[in-house]
Design a protein around this motif. Structure first.
Motif, PDB file in Angstrom:
ATOM      1  N   CYS A 225       0.795  -1.230   0.015  1.00  0.00           N
ATOM      2  CA  CYS A 225      -0.018   0.180   0.109  1.00  0.00           C
ATOM      3  C   CYS A 225       0.830   1.102   0.001  1.00  0.00           C
ATOM      4  CB  CYS A 225      -0.857   0.099   1.144  1.00  0.00           C
ATOM      5  SG  CYS A 225      -0.080   0.060   2.808  1.00  0.00           S
ATOM      6  N   ARG A 226       0.209   2.411  -0.417  1.00  0.00           N
ATOM      7  CA  ARG A 226       0.978   3.608  -0.318  1.00  0.00           C
ATOM      8  C   ARG A 226       1.122   4.082   1.103  1.00  0.00           C
ATOM      9  NH1 ARG A 226      -2.202   5.367  -5.016  1.00  0.00           N
ATOM     10  NH2 ARG A 226      -1.054   5.606  -6.710  1.00  0.00           N
ATOM     11  N   ASN A 227       2.035   4.642   1.348  1.00  0.00           N
ATOM     12  CA  ASN A 227       2.034   5.041   2.764  1.00  0.00           C
ATOM     13  C   ASN A 227       0.880   5.749   3.430  1.00  0.00           C
ATOM     14  OD1 ASN A 227       4.871   4.241   2.854  1.00  0.00           O
ATOM     15  ND2 ASN A 227       5.769   6.104   3.012  1.00  0.00           N
ATOM     16  N   TRP A 228       0.382   5.391   4.564  1.00  0.00           N
ATOM     17  CA  TRP A 228      -0.636   6.027   5.294  1.00  0.00           C
ATOM     18  C   TRP A 228       0.109   7.382   6.017  1.00  0.00           C
ATOM     19  CZ3 TRP A 228      -0.624   0.727   6.395  1.00  0.00           C
ATOM     20  CH2 TRP A 228      -1.740  -0.029   6.144  1.00  0.00           C
ATOM     21  N   GLU A 229      -0.504   8.578   5.605  1.00  0.00           N
ATOM     22  CA  GLU A 229      -0.241   9.771   6.293  1.00  0.00           C
ATOM     23  C   GLU A 229      -1.327  10.521   6.808  1.00  0.00           C
ATOM     24  OE1 GLU A 229       2.769  10.760   6.304  1.00  0.00           O
ATOM     25  OE2 GLU A 229       3.854  10.036   4.724  1.00  0.00           O
ATOM     26  N   PRO A 230      -1.373  10.622   8.226  1.00  0.00           N
ATOM     27  CA  PRO A 230      -0.231  10.209   9.079  1.00  0.00           C
ATOM     28  C   PRO A 230      -0.105   8.733   9.294  1.00  0.00           C
ATOM     29  CG  PRO A 230      -2.018  11.212  10.233  1.00  0.00           C
ATOM     30  CD  PRO A 230      -2.435  11.317   8.928  1.00  0.00           C
ATOM     31  N   PRO A 231       1.069   8.250   9.694  1.00  0.00           N
ATOM     32  CA  PRO A 231       0.983   6.755   9.907  1.00  0.00           C
ATOM     33  C   PRO A 231       0.219   6.285  10.916  1.00  0.00           C
ATOM     34  CG  PRO A 231       2.729   7.840  11.023  1.00  0.00           C
ATOM     35  CD  PRO A 231       2.252   8.851  10.361  1.00  0.00           C
ATOM     36  N   LEU A 232      -0.310   4.871  10.686  1.00  0.00           N
ATOM     37  CA  LEU A 232      -1.387   4.554  11.628  1.00  0.00           C
ATOM     38  C   LEU A 232      -0.817   4.017  13.115  1.00  0.00           C
ATOM     39  CD1 LEU A 232      -3.097   1.596   9.193  1.00  0.00           C
ATOM     40  CD2 LEU A 232      -3.843   4.139   9.759  1.00  0.00           C
ATOM     41  N   ASP A 233      -1.689   4.280  13.939  1.00  0.00           N
ATOM     42  CA  ASP A 233      -1.018   3.803  15.296  1.00  0.00           C
ATOM     43  C   ASP A 233      -1.774   2.434  15.701  1.00  0.00           C
ATOM     44  OD1 ASP A 233      -0.769   3.701  18.029  1.00  0.00           O
ATOM     45  OD2 ASP A 233      -1.222   5.544  18.838  1.00  0.00           O
ATOM     46  N   LEU A 234      -1.246   1.399  15.606  1.00  0.00           N
ATOM     47  CA  LEU A 234      -1.756   0.211  15.944  1.00  0.00           C
ATOM     48  C   LEU A 234      -1.240  -0.469  17.076  1.00  0.00           C
ATOM     49  CD1 LEU A 234      -1.350  -1.460  12.381  1.00  0.00           C
ATOM     50  CD2 LEU A 234      -3.353  -0.117  13.250  1.00  0.00           C
ATOM     51  N   GLY A 235      -0.798   0.542  18.291  1.00  0.00           N
ATOM     52  CA  GLY A 235      -0.269  -0.039  19.329  1.00  0.00           C
ATOM     53  C   GLY A 235      -1.106  -0.457  20.272  1.00  0.00           C
ATOM     54  N   ALA A 236      -2.551  -0.308  20.213  1.00  0.00           N
ATOM     55  CA  ALA A 236      -3.627  -0.846  21.034  1.00  0.00           C
ATOM     56  C   ALA A 236      -3.805  -2.372  20.699  1.00  0.00           C
ATOM     57  CB  ALA A 236      -4.813   0.143  20.932  1.00  0.00           C
ATOM     58  N   TYR A 237      -3.512  -2.634  19.610  1.00  0.00           N
ATOM     59  CA  TYR A 237      -3.861  -4.048  19.085  1.00  0.00           C
ATOM     60  C   TYR A 237      -2.462  -5.028  19.201  1.00  0.00           C
ATOM     61  CZ  TYR A 237      -7.293  -1.327  16.663  1.00  0.00           C
ATOM     62  OH  TYR A 237      -8.360  -0.607  16.548  1.00  0.00           O
ATOM     63  N   GLN A 238      -2.899  -6.384  19.167  1.00  0.00           N
ATOM     64  CA  GLN A 238      -1.997  -7.448  19.480  1.00  0.00           C
ATOM     65  C   GLN A 238      -1.417  -8.019  18.057  1.00  0.00           C
ATOM     66  OE1 GLN A 238      -3.567 -11.272  20.955  1.00  0.00           O
ATOM     67  NE2 GLN A 238      -1.620 -11.376  22.287  1.00  0.00           N
ATOM     68  N   GLY A 239      -2.048  -7.802  16.992  1.00  0.00           N
ATOM     69  CA  GLY A 239      -1.183  -8.248  15.779  1.00  0.00           C
ATOM     70  C   GLY A 239      -2.180  -8.005  14.653  1.00  0.00           C
ATOM     71  N   LEU A 240      -1.717  -8.747  13.595  1.00  0.00           N
ATOM     72  CA  LEU A 240      -2.637  -8.534  12.238  1.00  0.00           C
ATOM     73  C   LEU A 240      -3.343  -9.920  12.081  1.00  0.00           C
ATOM     74  CD1 LEU A 240      -0.171  -7.109   9.816  1.00  0.00           C
ATOM     75  CD2 LEU A 240      -1.969  -6.012  11.314  1.00  0.00           C
ATOM     76  N   ARG A 241      -4.698  -9.771  11.526  1.00  0.00           N
ATOM     77  CA  ARG A 241      -5.521 -10.970  10.946  1.00  0.00           C
ATOM     78  C   ARG A 241      -5.659 -10.921   9.598  1.00  0.00           C
ATOM     79  NH1 ARG A 241      -9.524 -10.820  14.593  1.00  0.00           N
ATOM     80  NH2 ARG A 241      -8.403 -12.214  16.288  1.00  0.00           N
ATOM     81  N   ILE A 242      -5.544 -12.008   9.130  1.00  0.00           N
ATOM     82  CA  ILE A 242      -5.794 -12.057   7.655  1.00  0.00           C
ATOM     83  C   ILE A 242      -6.826 -13.260   7.184  1.00  0.00           C
ATOM     84  CG2 ILE A 242      -5.083 -12.329   5.215  1.00  0.00           C
ATOM     85  CD1 ILE A 242      -2.136 -11.412   6.445  1.00  0.00           C
ATOM     86  N   ARG A 243      -7.740 -12.876   6.662  1.00  0.00           N
ATOM     87  CA  ARG A 243      -9.143 -13.605   6.246  1.00  0.00           C
ATOM     88  C   ARG A 243      -8.742 -13.956   4.652  1.00  0.00           C
ATOM     89  NH1 ARG A 243     -11.618 -18.035   8.487  1.00  0.00           N
ATOM     90  NH2 ARG A 243     -13.507 -18.423   7.147  1.00  0.00           N
ATOM     91  N   LEU A 244      -8.526 -15.236   4.328  1.00  0.00           N
ATOM     92  CA  LEU A 244      -7.831 -15.608   2.822  1.00  0.00           C
ATOM     93  C   LEU A 244      -8.344 -16.815   2.573  1.00  0.00           C
ATOM     94  CD1 LEU A 244      -5.381 -17.836   3.444  1.00  0.00           C
ATOM     95  CD2 LEU A 244      -4.070 -15.372   3.722  1.00  0.00           C
ATOM     96  N   LYS A 245      -8.383 -17.357   1.177  1.00  0.00           N
ATOM     97  CA  LYS A 245      -8.422 -18.707   0.791  1.00  0.00           C
ATOM     98  C   LYS A 245      -7.162 -19.037   0.306  1.00  0.00           C
ATOM     99  CE  LYS A 245     -11.101 -21.621  -2.237  1.00  0.00           C
ATOM    100  NZ  LYS A 245     -11.998 -21.610  -3.587  1.00  0.00           N
ATOM    101  N   GLY A 246      -6.564 -20.105   0.938  1.00  0.00           N
ATOM    102  CA  GLY A 246      -5.133 -20.565   0.926  1.00  0.00           C
ATOM    103  C   GLY A 246      -4.748 -21.384  -0.364  1.00  0.00           C
ATOM    104  N   ASP A 247      -3.476 -21.311  -0.691  1.00  0.00           N
ATOM    105  CA  ASP A 247      -3.248 -21.882  -1.950  1.00  0.00           C
ATOM    106  C   ASP A 247      -1.945 -23.000  -1.921  1.00  0.00           C
ATOM    107  OD1 ASP A 247      -1.278 -20.189  -1.477  1.00  0.00           O
ATOM    108  OD2 ASP A 247      -1.377 -19.386  -3.623  1.00  0.00           O
ATOM    109  N   GLY A 248      -1.848 -23.363  -0.426  1.00  0.00           N
ATOM    110  CA  GLY A 248      -0.749 -24.051   0.014  1.00  0.00           C
ATOM    111  C   GLY A 248       0.893 -23.585   0.128  1.00  0.00           C
ATOM    112  N   LEU A 249       0.657 -22.060  -0.288  1.00  0.00           N
ATOM    113  CA  LEU A 249       2.211 -21.471  -0.393  1.00  0.00           C
ATOM    114  C   LEU A 249       2.401 -20.902   1.032  1.00  0.00           C
ATOM    115  CD1 LEU A 249       2.099 -20.250  -4.056  1.00  0.00           C
ATOM    116  CD2 LEU A 249       2.790 -22.498  -3.298  1.00  0.00           C
ATOM    117  N   ARG A 250       3.641 -20.418   1.004  1.00  0.00           N
ATOM    118  CA  ARG A 250       4.029 -19.817   2.302  1.00  0.00           C
ATOM    119  C   ARG A 250       4.408 -18.217   1.696  1.00  0.00           C
ATOM    120  NH1 ARG A 250       8.850 -21.227   6.416  1.00  0.00           N
ATOM    121  NH2 ARG A 250       7.352 -22.723   7.036  1.00  0.00           N
TER     122      ARG A 250
END
Length: 593
Positions: free
Chosen positions: A294-319
């Motif tokens: 993604c293009r840079n967020w301006e101002p940057p995101l403050d994600l300090g309140a969160y524990q991590g990222l969650r991705i919802r996806l349909k896998g293809d067996g790759l890493r």
């Protein structure tokens, strides 16, 4: 350093051994073996230029392209009023607690209790001199710090960005100023005593300006820092999200792989939309990776309140791997975490921020330069499929050729169990004006005088609604008549807004601080009073004899239910039932009528 993969039912799916992943059809060849590829020669200079210009403002290209970029900071310092001894090494850092109304009867006690717990407190105050006089002598445990943030919640421009930096919790004690018409002492002794009735009047700003507009002003500024219960969305299957993402493939180093992120209707779960990361990865010309960023967020995101990222996806067996960048540079140090996918399955992958580590061009940054990820300043996010893991090691689940990864969401998630990030002090009685069946003459003075006081309780309820609707895990406390009696009175907690009585400010302040660590209260609105009658004073001797209160146990045993407000919905008093349930029934009744 591999993210957790959640099964469709929410459990953690077991990870296949690397050997098993590599042995699947189409897996990456052994080291030294020949990979399949798309035959294409030469360096596509046009694609390279297009890539560079998508992610970089041409006017700033040469100043920021390969530099570390700008970092946050530079704001005017806040006044530090109290500083306790340094916290011991390894002590947990819960971030800053913002307290509004910090010089009020409850607010100043909340500040005192937080400092005694070694918390960093930022007090929002209108009158700095008054705050210094009330708060400067407070003791602080190791790690405790008190900063003053001069601001008026009715004036949005006074809530400057630096006041919100590092804020992870909020205790809202701000309230319109009410005083006896006959006048009061300099320390508001008549008002604060709370037992003898005086004919009241609004002394300053209107209830609408403070209780409703002011609450919305604070929430607008603070809610993104506190964390949303549903998570902070970084990527959703919508055109506005897709437009800020572009391909960053191995063309930047002479390769010929191609990829992109496209919005596709029908590619999501249940035939919905998805953003599909797709393309062809080739190892020709010493290449072997594709990515979208993604293009840079301006101002940057403050994600300090969160524990991590969650991705919802349909896998293809790759890493794959995710890279976060905490500066605005295009080619600086990033923070990476790899994750595996299961072919043909929809899954949720969780990547805790603690699992990200610093990387520069696929090589780990080690030694003194290897600082942990600070998610409070995130400029960009990148999703990559590469033949390499880190430090020259091959990706054990890589295959050259076409690939396709549908994604329906990337978001930051809160740690479990979820506790209130926002505690709001309101008032018992806010739902009683104009409630069907209410005998106003039997109600406390605030209910009787609601109209005469500019709709005080009506606007307090509007402020509550703003809190409940902001998306932040919150607890709304409705104390009955507040008194200056000492802590320790036996209490009753209830929902539905029916109880009457008194409660000491010491007990309410203790409760507010305890709520910040109480999962049972997240999403709850409730009333509290003492079981001691108005006519019976609660003395210091009574307080000394009272056992230490375990607020967590009290709240857990109170049977608090989320969504209960006691409001009247469609002419029906909701009582102890969730407001949404009563609203749904009212809507059905309206349709039938």
């Amino acid at each position: 350093m591999i993210g957790r993969t959640l099964s469709p039912r929410g459990g953690v799916a077991p990870q296949r051994p690397a050997a098993a992943r590599a042995a699947r059809p189409g897996a990456a060849p052994r080291r030294g073996a020949r990979a399949t590829h798309v035959a294409r020669a030469g360096w596509d200079l046009g694609r390279f230029a297009k890539t560079v210009l998508f992610f970089n403002d041409p006017s700033k290209l040469f100043s920021g392209l390969f530099s570390g970029g700008a970092r946050g900071g530079g704001e005017a310092p806040l006044e530090t009023l109290v500083r306790g001894p340094p916290a011991p090494p390894g002590a947990p850092d819960g971030g800053v607690v913002l307290v509004t109304g910090a010089t009020g009867g409850v607010g100043k006690r909340v500040v005192e209790l937080l400092l005694a717990k070694g918390r960093r407190v930022r007090a929002v105050v209108r009158d700095v001199e008054k705050a210094r006089g009330l708060l400067a002598s407070l003791p602080a445990a190791p790690g405790g710090v008190l900063e003053l943030a001069p601001a008026d919640v009715t004036q949005p421009a006074t809530l400057r960005p630096e006041m919100l930096a590092g804020v992870r919790q909020l205790v809202s004690c701000c309230a319109v100023k009410v005083q006896p018409k006959e006048g009061d002492t300099a320390d508001r002794a008549k008002y604060f005593q709370g037992i003898k009735f005086f004919d009241p009047e609004i002394a300053d700003n209107s209830p609408e300006a403070v209780e409703s507009t002011g609450m919305r002003t604070v929430l607008s500024a603070a809610a993104p820092r506190l964390g949303l219960a549903a998570g902070a969305p970084l990527l959703l299957p919508r055109p506005d999200f897709a437009a800020r993402w572009g391909a960053l493939d191995d063309v930047v180093m002479g390769g010929v792989s191609e990829s992109g992120l496209t919005l596709a209707q029908g590619a999501g779960e249940g035939g919905g939309a998805a953003l599909v990361f797709r393309g062809v990865v080739s190892t020709d010309n010493s290449g072997g990776f594709v990515s979208v960023r993604c293009r840079n967020w301006e101002p940057p995101l403050d994600l300090g309140a969160y524990q991590g990222l969650r991705i919802r996806l349909k896998g293809d067996g790759l890493r794959y791997k995710v890279t976060l960048r905490t500066d605005s540079g295009w080619d600086g140090v990033g923070y990476c975490c790899s994750f595996d996918t299961a072919a043909g399955e929809w899954q949720s992958v969780e990547l805790p921020f603690a699992d990200f580590f610093p990387v520069f061009r696929a090589r780990r940054v080690r030694g003194g330069d290897a600082k942990p990820l600070d998610p409070s300043t995130v400029y960009s996010l990148q999703l990559m499929l590469s033949k390499f893991e880190y430090d020259g090691e091959l990706n054990p689940a890589f295959a050259a050729g076409p690939f396709e990864l549908p994604i329906t969401e990337i978001s930051a998630y809160l740690a479990s169990p979820v506790t209130p990030r926002l505690v709001h002090v309101s008032s018992a009685g806010v739902t009683r004006p104009n409630r069907p069946g209410i005998d106003v003459e039997q109600e406390p003075p605030a209910v009787k005088l609601n109209d005469a006081l500019g709709g005080l309780l009506t606007w307090k309820l509007a402020g509550e609604d703003a809190v409940r609707g902001c998306g932040v895990p919150a607890a709304v406390v409705r104390p009955c008549a507040l008194t200056e009696e000492p802590r320790g009175m036996p209490v009753q907690i209830d929902q539905g807004d029916t109880i009457k009585g008194k409660i000491g400010r010491d007990d309410v302040a203790e409760l507010c601080v305890a709520l910040l660590d109480c999962p049972a209260a997240a999403g709850a609105t409730f009333e509290i009073k003492s079981t001691v009658p108005f006519s019976q004073p609660w003395t210091a001797d009574d307080s000394a004899a009272a056992p230490a209160r375990d607020w967590g146990a009290v709240l857990a045993g109170s049977g608090l239910a989320a969504g209960v407000t006691g409001k009247t919905v469609g002419g029906v008093y909701s009582g102890r039932r969730p407001e949404a349930e009563v609203a749904a029934e009212a809507a059905v009744a309206t349709v039938k009528a």
